[in-house]
Scaffold this motif. Structure first.
Motif, PDB file in Angstrom:
ATOM      1  N   ILE A  97       0.818  -1.226   0.000  1.00 43.78           N
ATOM      2  CA  ILE A  97       0.000   0.000   0.000  1.00 43.78           C
ATOM      3  C   ILE A  97       0.844   1.265   0.000  1.00 43.78           C
ATOM      4  O   ILE A  97       0.324   2.363   0.169  1.00 43.78           O
ATOM      5  CB  ILE A  97      -0.966   0.036   1.207  1.00 43.78           C
ATOM      6  CG1 ILE A  97      -0.202   0.096   2.532  1.00 43.78           C
ATOM      7  CG2 ILE A  97      -1.908  -1.155   1.169  1.00 43.78           C
ATOM      8  CD1 ILE A  97      -1.093   0.422   3.720  1.00 43.78           C
ATOM      9  N   MET A  98       2.134   1.119  -0.208  1.00 41.51           N
ATOM     10  CA  MET A  98       3.005   2.274   0.005  1.00 41.51           C
ATOM     11  C   MET A  98       2.714   3.438  -0.938  1.00 41.51           C
ATOM     12  O   MET A  98       2.897   4.588  -0.569  1.00 41.51           O
ATOM     13  CB  MET A  98       4.464   1.830  -0.099  1.00 41.51           C
ATOM     14  CG  MET A  98       5.369   2.293   1.006  1.00 41.51           C
ATOM     15  SD  MET A  98       4.675   2.568   2.623  1.00 41.51           S
ATOM     16  CE  MET A  98       6.008   3.458   3.372  1.00 41.51           C
ATOM     17  N   ASP A  99       2.256   3.183  -2.166  1.00 42.73           N
ATOM     18  CA  ASP A  99       1.927   4.330  -3.037  1.00 42.73           C
ATOM     19  C   ASP A  99       0.748   5.110  -2.454  1.00 42.73           C
ATOM     20  O   ASP A  99       0.769   6.336  -2.423  1.00 42.73           O
ATOM     21  CB  ASP A  99       1.608   3.884  -4.464  1.00 42.73           C
ATOM     22  CG  ASP A  99       1.289   5.085  -5.341  1.00 42.73           C
ATOM     23  OD1 ASP A  99       2.163   5.971  -5.453  1.00 42.73           O
ATOM     24  OD2 ASP A  99       0.166   5.169  -5.865  1.00 42.73           O
ATOM     25  N   GLN A 100      -0.264   4.371  -1.992  1.00 42.42           N
ATOM     26  CA  GLN A 100      -1.434   5.062  -1.425  1.00 42.42           C
ATOM     27  C   GLN A 100      -1.049   5.844  -0.169  1.00 42.42           C
ATOM     28  O   GLN A 100      -1.595   6.904   0.101  1.00 42.42           O
ATOM     29  CB  GLN A 100      -2.537   4.053  -1.101  1.00 42.42           C
ATOM     30  CG  GLN A 100      -3.018   3.258  -2.313  1.00 42.42           C
ATOM     31  CD  GLN A 100      -3.446   4.134  -3.467  1.00 42.42           C
ATOM     32  OE1 GLN A 100      -4.020   5.211  -3.268  1.00 42.42           O
ATOM     33  NE2 GLN A 100      -3.158   3.717  -4.683  1.00 42.42           N
ATOM     34  N   VAL A 101      -0.116   5.301   0.609  1.00 45.72           N
ATOM     35  CA  VAL A 101       0.276   5.938   1.869  1.00 45.72           C
ATOM     36  C   VAL A 101       1.240   7.096   1.611  1.00 45.72           C
ATOM     37  O   VAL A 101       1.010   8.225   2.051  1.00 45.72           O
ATOM     38  CB  VAL A 101       0.918   4.897   2.816  1.00 45.72           C
ATOM     39  CG1 VAL A 101       1.441   5.567   4.086  1.00 45.72           C
ATOM     40  CG2 VAL A 101      -0.091   3.808   3.165  1.00 45.72           C
ATOM     41  N   ALA A 102       2.319   6.800   0.893  1.00 47.98           N
ATOM     42  CA  ALA A 102       3.416   7.766   0.786  1.00 47.98           C
ATOM     43  C   ALA A 102       3.188   8.814  -0.302  1.00 47.98           C
ATOM     44  O   ALA A 102       3.560   9.978  -0.134  1.00 47.98           O
ATOM     45  CB  ALA A 102       4.730   7.025   0.526  1.00 47.98           C
ATOM     46  N   ASN A 103       2.575   8.414  -1.422  1.00 44.63           N
ATOM     47  CA  ASN A 103       2.393   9.369  -2.520  1.00 44.63           C
ATOM     48  C   ASN A 103       1.018  10.020  -2.530  1.00 44.63           C
ATOM     49  O   ASN A 103       0.856  11.105  -3.104  1.00 44.63           O
ATOM     50  CB  ASN A 103       2.619   8.688  -3.874  1.00 44.63           C
ATOM     51  CG  ASN A 103       4.085   8.471  -4.166  1.00 44.63           C
ATOM     52  OD1 ASN A 103       4.916   9.303  -3.797  1.00 44.63           O
ATOM     53  ND2 ASN A 103       4.422   7.373  -4.800  1.00 44.63           N
ATOM     54  N   GLN A 104       0.032   9.346  -1.947  1.00 43.75           N
ATOM     55  CA  GLN A 104      -1.324   9.925  -1.953  1.00 43.75           C
ATOM     56  C   GLN A 104      -1.646  10.515  -0.567  1.00 43.75           C
ATOM     57  O   GLN A 104      -1.632  11.719  -0.392  1.00 43.75           O
ATOM     58  CB  GLN A 104      -2.360   8.876  -2.378  1.00 43.75           C
ATOM     59  CG  GLN A 104      -2.038   8.149  -3.689  1.00 43.75           C
ATOM     60  CD  GLN A 104      -1.918   9.055  -4.902  1.00 43.75           C
ATOM     61  OE1 GLN A 104      -2.391  10.184  -4.901  1.00 43.75           O
ATOM     62  NE2 GLN A 104      -1.268   8.583  -5.955  1.00 43.75           N
ATOM     63  N   ALA A 105      -1.937   9.661   0.402  1.00 44.47           N
ATOM     64  CA  ALA A 105      -2.410  10.154   1.701  1.00 44.47           C
ATOM     65  C   ALA A 105      -1.479  11.213   2.296  1.00 44.47           C
ATOM     66  O   ALA A 105      -1.928  12.258   2.767  1.00 44.47           O
ATOM     67  CB  ALA A 105      -2.568   8.985   2.671  1.00 44.47           C
TER      68      ALA A 105
END
Lengths: 333, 330
Positions: A97-105
């Motif tokens: 989920i790192m894209d959702q966490v680090a780049n989005q949220a």
């Protein structure tokens, strides 16, 4: 402990988590839980058992095995009026989920010049020694701590777990909340029945001492407290400081403790290299160098993938004995 | 339903038809000024132009309510403008100025504006899929009746999170429209080299209502979007539009020598035969809904607005460096 700690009961760490979620679900209709097997199954760890019966399947929502999908959905839901709490069964799946966490949220608020907010909580787990091998045992709390825009919480006691989780759900920022799997059933402690929060960004001195500061996180707090008892028997008074949150980091409390004791060891279950112990050691070195009697020392997980065989796995995580022996050496006793 | 009856059903009055012409012209003239600012080194970073694809953004956004949501892409200026963004605040953001939509912190690829339902342009390909689907989740949960449109290029068909969120949207019947702009090129690579099978078979596999649309025909886009948006709003589930279109310029302004990946004749053919603004203008004239002079008047009005917007942005001050630490946390 709060002054009006009425109805203090002993709860396990897992029960405290469940109570925090139940109270927040009751308090705020915008709170929903999303994750794999969170409803009737109550998660693989049974931590959420009973919540779907009270709140229904509209609030406690089973998802497909699709971590990036439902985490991404939760980011958008958080931006548009909900306060989702996402369940990521194993901390190792942070990698998914790192894209959702680090780049989005983490970046939505800043990139939009402060216009959009992401009041999202991602609950996940950490901790080895469950014989679950390399993809179900890691402690990856250093990863989100590296990203501006996220808050990262690592409670060690039932009291802190309940109060911090409630604070996380009420926070207008994305919060990643790491729960130690071993602590769910093993760690018990007093927890007030009523509503309270523990502020995010305030460390807690778990044990007062004079000779050495043991900075310990999550699962390692119990290890440090055990080592402190052993140290007392050889005449060393150890102070145990639990930062409770990786970011924001309460530097003041850490530094004040080290100024008093003049020795510091950092103990964390994340990988030893490029992680939490290195960061905290540098904070101490930068702010308390002239108060130190020797270099800051660190204990972390061995820099290997977590192995399966019990005899191998047990060699990867710091123990009470490891902390005890290193502390004695640091105190020349 | 035939195209004609569907257009009639979508309720296209003259005012709407002329506004769509104006909006497409606005995007075209906005982007031409972006190109100019960029080549004169007044604009930092990257500029991914939407020229050639205007009918997609305008046709879809004209089918939306003001409070409906959208997520956009790195090639997002057209979506933002079509949803109602103010050009002067867009230009200010593109130039990194304090007055910009994101106080200069987002830039060309991250325009966001709650007032127009713009959840933000996203520079991760497929990055808007989760956010748009989540906005649709909120809409359903809170009962607001809002629809979310997720714009993305056919390059995003390679991203797993798109299918994960489409699966969730269909399972939970969320009011989200996945608008796939097929401009044929994933950056510098033709989509035939990157996409196996039939693109429409992908939403079909999930049971999502899907339709292929001529993305150069703004009325056709609007008709298809109106039908699928209202279906979603009624609670009948997500939709997927595959819009055939073409990116006139390179992947970004600096992508000039591009014959190694696509022939000049192909570009010429789209520009001369399939230009969305020319096609719609010709139709308005042939139907007697506008004359050439009226269309030219629209063009010159829009050009003046854009020039004023550029002037505002060029003159606007940069943010104070001390604001760099603001807005990290709410």
């Amino acid at each position: 402990m709060p002054e009006t700690a009425t109805a203090l009961r002993e709860l396990t760490f897992g029960e405290a988590i469940r109570e925090a979620l139940a109270e927040e679900l009751r308090r705020d209709p915008r709170v929903v839980l999303l994750g794999e097997d969170v409803a009737e199954a109550g998660t693989a760890f049974k931590v959420l058992k009973g919540l779907v019966e009270e709140f229904g399947k509209d609030r406690v929502i089973d998802t497909p095995i699709s971590e990036p999908g439902f985490t991404g959905l939760a980011v958008g839901a958080a931006m548009t009026g909900m306060r989702p709490v996402v369940d990521i069964m194993f901390g190792d799946f942070m990698a998914l989920i790192m894209d959702q966490v680090a780049n989005q949220a983490a970046k939505v608020h800043y990139m939009s010049g402060g216009k959009w907010k992401v009041p999202l909580v991602i609950r996940t787990t950490m901790g080895a020694t469950r014989r679950s091998a390399a993809q179900h045992s890691q402690s990856l709390h250093a990863w989100p701590s590296h990203i501006p825009g996220l808050k990262v919480v690592v409670p060690s006691t039932p009291y802190d777990a309940k109060g911090l989780l409630k604070a996380a759900i009420r926070d207008d920022n994305p919060v990643v909340f790491f729960e130690d799997k071993i602590s769910y059933a093993k760690v018990k402690g007093p927890v007030p029945a009523g509503d309270y929060t523990v502020p995010i960004g305030v460390a807690d001195v778990k044990r007062l001492g004079r000779d050495i500061t043991l900075v310990a996180t999550s699962s390692m707090v119990q290890v440090a407290l055990g080592a402190a008892t052993m140290l007392e028997e050889v005449g060393i008074s150890a102070e145990v400081v639990d930062p409770r949150t990786m970011w924001p980091l309460d530097e003041t409390t850490l530094v004040e403790s080290v100024r008093k004791t003049s020795r510091a060891m950092v103990v964390d279950e994340g990988y030893y290299r490029y992680g939490v112990t290195g960061e905290i050691a540098s904070v101490i070195a930068e702010n308390a160098f002239y108060d130190l009697d020797g270099p800051v020392r660190r204990l972390g997980a061995r820099h290997v993938p977590v192995p399966f065989s019990p005899v191998l796995e047990d060699a990867t995580v710091p123990t009470e004995r490891d902390v005890f022996e290193l502390a004695r050496k640091m105190c020349n006793r | 339903m035939t195209t004609a009856t569907r257009q009639a059903a979508a309720g296209l009055d003259v005012e709407t038809l002329l506004r769509m012409y104006r909006q497409m012209a606005a995007i075209r003239l906005f982007e031409e000024r972006v190109s100019d600012l960029y080549t004169r080194a007044l604009m930092p970073g990257l500029a991914h132009l939407y020229i050639g694809e205007e009918a997609v953004a305008v046709g879809i956004c004209e089918a939306l309510r003001p409070d409906d949501y959208l997520t956009s892409t790195h090639r997002g200026h057209g979506h933002c403008l079509a949803k109602g963004a103010a050009p002067h605040l867009m230009f200010a953001e593109l130039l990194g100025k304090e007055a910009g939509y994101c106080k200069g912190k987002g830039g060309s690829m991250h325009i966001a504006d709650p007032a127009t339902g713009n959840l933000g342009a996203n520079a991760i390909v497929g990055g808007g899929a989760g956010i748009a689907t989540g906005a649709a989740f909120s809409s359903k949960w809170l009962g607001t009746g809002r629809v979310a449109v997720c714009f993305f290029g056919e390059g995003a068909l390679g991203q797993g999170v798109l299918y994960e969120t489409m699966n969730l949207a269909q399972l939970w019947k969320l009011p989200v429209i996945y608008a796939c702009e097929n401009n044929l090129y994933n950056e510098y690579t033709h989509c035939s080299e990157t996409t196996a099978g039939d693109m429409l078979a992908r939403p079909a596999a999930l049971g999502i209502a899907a339709e292929r649309v001529d993305g150069q025909d703004v009325r056709e886009v609007h008709a298809a979007a109106s039908a699928i948006v209202e279906r979603a709003r009624r609670g009948e589930g997500p939709g997927f539009l595959l819009l055939d279109t073409y990116r006139y310029r390179g992947h970004h302004v600096g992508d000039v020598a591009r014959e190694y990946y696509r022939p000049k004749q192909e570009e010429q053919r789209w520009m001369s035969e399939r230009d969305p603004i020319a096609l719609h203008g010709d139709w308005l004239v042939s139907e007697g809904l506008a004359d050439r002079a009226a269309l030219e008047r629209i063009q010159s009005e829009v050009a003046s607005e854009m020039d004023a917007a550029v002037e505002f942005a060029v003159k606007a001050p940069y943010p104070d460096p001390s604001t760099v630490d603001e807005d990290v946390y709410a």
